[in-house]
Write a protein that holds these residues in place. Structure first.
Motif, PDB file in Angstrom:
ATOM      1  N   HIS A 198       0.811  -1.219   0.000  1.00 44.30           N
ATOM      2  CA  HIS A 198       0.000   0.000   0.000  1.00 44.30           C
ATOM      3  C   HIS A 198       0.850   1.277   0.000  1.00 44.30           C
ATOM      4  N   TYR A 239      -0.310   4.184  -2.239  1.00 45.22           N
ATOM      5  CA  TYR A 239      -1.605   4.799  -1.936  1.00 45.22           C
ATOM      6  C   TYR A 239      -1.422   5.892  -0.892  1.00 45.22           C
ATOM      7  N   VAL A 282      -4.265   5.448   2.758  1.00 42.69           N
ATOM      8  CA  VAL A 282      -4.572   4.106   3.244  1.00 42.69           C
ATOM      9  C   VAL A 282      -5.113   4.235   4.674  1.00 42.69           C
TER      10      VAL A 282
END
Length: 147
Positions: free
Chosen positions: A98, A101, A104
């Motif tokens: 992640h 991103y 998150v």
């Protein structure tokens, strides 16, 4: 000068022979305030040093995890890993997945690891001393997208 006037007003009803009592109490009160301030300063400095140490530890653990992940044959870990190391391995893998991103959430990380958000925070605090999202923000600030 107003402090002296205040002290004199405190002493107005006091006879000269019992004057030492209030003065001693005043001195003891001032000593208590100074000692308390020194202690509070030490607590604040210790807390700041602790935060720096925890942050540095997370960065070091993540860096070691990335190196061990890329070169598994050079991993210094034995097959008998404890819970903290297993959790950190899974948690750091999840963070790496992640990393790109920006937003998150703890729910997304917990779902990915198949545990509750409370278990995620408890395990993170046990392994690193920091809540899960603080670990994520530290790793992202060092290795990924700026939040």
């Amino acid at each position: 000068m107003s402090g002296l006037v205040y002290l004199r007003s405190l002493m107005d009803g006091v006879e000269m022979r019992s004057m030492n009592g209030p003065v001693i109490l005043l001195i003891l009160g001032m000593i208590f305030i100074v000692v308390d301030a020194v202690y509070l300063g030490r607590v604040v400095r210790a807390r700041m040093n602790n935060k720096r140490a925890l942050r540095s530890n997370v960065v070091h653990q993540f860096h070691r995890h990335v190196i061990d992940r890329n070169n598994p044959k050079y991993s210094g870990e034995s097959n008998n890993q404890n819970f903290d190391n297993l959790f950190l391995g899974l948690f750091f893998d999840c963070i790496i997945d992640h990393l790109e991103y920006k937003d998150v959430t703890k729910d997304q990380l917990a779902d990915k690891m198949q545990i509750s958000t409370r278990q995620l925070d408890l395990a993170s605090k046990k392994a690193t001393g920091l809540p899960a999202m603080k670990v994520v923000s530290i790793v992202k600030s060092e290795y990924g997208v700026r939040q």
